[in-house]
Design an enzyme around this catalytic site. Structure first.
Site, mmCIF file in Angstrom:
data_model
loop_
_atom_site.group_PDB
_atom_site.id
_atom_site.type_symbol
_atom_site.label_atom_id
_atom_site.label_comp_id
_atom_site.label_asym_id
_atom_site.label_seq_id
_atom_site.Cartn_x
_atom_site.Cartn_y
_atom_site.Cartn_z
ATOM 1 N N TYR A 142 -12.401 -1.334 -10.992
ATOM 2 C CA TYR A 142 -12.401 -0.613 -12.330
ATOM 3 C C TYR A 142 -12.345 -1.196 -13.353
ATOM 4 O O TYR A 142 -13.103 -1.051 -14.457
ATOM 5 C CB TYR A 142 -10.597 -0.704 -12.779
ATOM 6 C CG TYR A 142 -9.974 0.747 -11.892
ATOM 7 C CD1 TYR A 142 -10.096 0.918 -11.266
ATOM 8 C CD2 TYR A 142 -8.315 0.621 -12.244
ATOM 9 C CE1 TYR A 142 -9.365 1.521 -9.522
ATOM 10 C CE2 TYR A 142 -7.489 0.814 -11.332
ATOM 11 C CZ TYR A 142 -8.117 1.725 -10.245
ATOM 12 O OH TYR A 142 -6.909 2.258 -9.962
ATOM 13 N N ASP A 223 -2.732 -2.217 3.572
ATOM 14 C CA ASP A 223 -2.596 -1.082 4.212
ATOM 15 C C ASP A 223 -1.189 -0.731 5.233
ATOM 16 O O ASP A 223 0.345 -0.042 4.913
ATOM 17 C CB ASP A 223 -3.278 -0.131 5.279
ATOM 18 C CG ASP A 223 -3.546 -1.639 6.481
ATOM 19 O OD1 ASP A 223 -3.871 -2.940 5.753
ATOM 20 O OD2 ASP A 223 -5.046 -0.932 7.140
#
Length: 356
Positions: A142, A223
């Site tokens: 970001y 995940d």
């Protein structure tokens, strides 16, 4: 105690939910003999409309001069057509960077009164949901460079994710210290089987774990973490991870608790000054209609009292008042259930203040 709180009402439902949090803070001040002064700050879409930019320098200075900051919400479709660097969300990123806020702590707690609202199976909910996602806030992709170029006749976009050792260490210490105050378990989430940043992350976290032998430590691939949060959330106490993974996982975690409107958050750095806000968005579709759920903002105010002002009893009183309101069957529209009493945003804020 006398403290100054910078108040960013923001966009959409922001002004409404902040009003209710201030109502509760004022009741706390009266009950416990404190004085809270509020300084208004423009940020996000409201600042763009008024000043032409999402966070004017003078507004950031007001936040830096205050003892802490309370935020409602920013953004909305009105500003979607603006260039990326001029959108309301850029004001929030600039505020985090300007205040040096590198740790976002977001609780994922299922209030027992809302157990039926969780989308998980009852047998999973019965095991309990009470963990914290500690997200690194001012590094990673970001805050890396973002470029779009033309290559071989087509557009190519590149976003750079980078972390340095000290950035990982400081967020890791926040996680371990938080765990020491809870159930003494830390799960570090990364993607070390693919990413160099995650391999560095894991090396630093392993070194830190040796300094905290009283805290159980584990590595979890991102995940798998996403799956485990819905399969068995009771196994987690403190989850610590980098910026983008934390953004995704904390939103997932909030949804299993029954209502996103109930979840507060804190963003902290060095020192006691922090930024406190509910995790939900600006909900422009219901803005100005007195329909919003103010509890996430009210609980954010409780976190402000606890973590920035060390007012543990006052924070606990707010949490107890929220519990009393829920026990009384009061519900805003987002969490309405059979047999409960529907109330408006302002009514919920008043009820919580009265329970104090």
């Amino acid at each position: 105690m006398e403290k100054t709180i910078a108040v960013i009402r923001g966009d959409g439902i922001g002004p409404e939910i902040v009003n209710e949090a201030i109502k509760v803070l004022n009741r706390i001040a009266a009950k416990y003999g404190h004085t809270f002064r509020y300084v208004e700050v423009d940020m996000g879409g409201a600042a763009i409309d008024k000043w032409g930019e999402p966070l004017p320098a003078a507004m950031l200075e007001r936040c830096l001069a205050a003892d802490s900051v309370l935020l409602g919400a920013v953004g909305g479709p009105k500003w979607d057509g603006l260039p990326g660097d001029q959108r309301p969300e850029k004001g929030l990123l600039a505020l985090r960077a300007g205040m040096g806020l590198y740790a976002n702590n977001r609780p994922a707690k299922l209030w027992p009164q809302l157990a039926a609202a969780s989308p998980l199976k009852p047998e999973i909910v019965q095991q309990g949901i009470d963990f914290v996602v500690v997200r690194e806030l001012i590094g990673g992709v970001y805050f890396g460079s973002h470029t779009t170029s033309q290559e071989n006749g087509e557009a190519k976009a590149t976003d750079v994710m980078s972390y340095s050792e000290h950035e990982v260490e400081r967020i890791g210490r926040i996680a371990f210290e938080t765990a020491r105050k809870r159930r003494k378990k830390v799960a570090s989430v990364d993607k070390a089987n693919v990413l160099d940043t995650s391999r560095l992350w894991r090396r630093v976290m392993h070194r830190l774990a040796e300094e905290y032998p009283d805290v159980a430590y584990s590595d979890v691939l991102v995940d798998n973490a996403a799956m485990q949060i819905v399969k068995d959330p009771s196994q987690f106490d403190v989850l610590v991870t980098e910026n983008m993974f934390g953004d995704i996982l904390s939103d997932e975690a909030s949804m299993i608790t029954g209502s996103i409107g109930m979840i507060p958050s804190s963003s902290l750095g060095e020192g006691s000054r922090g930024l406190y806000e509910p995790i939900h968005g600006s909900a422009p579709d219901i803005a100005g209609q007195d329909k919003a759920n103010p509890i996430g903002t009210i609980l954010s105010a409780a976190m402000l009292l606890k973590y920035s002002f060390d007012l543990d009893a006052e924070a606990a009183a707010i949490e107890a008042a929220v519990g009393a309101a829920l026990d009384a069957g009061l519900r805003t529209g987002d969490m309405l259930a059979p047999g409960c009493k529907p109330v408006r945003c302002s009514e919920m804020g008043s009820a919580i203040a009265d329970f104090l």
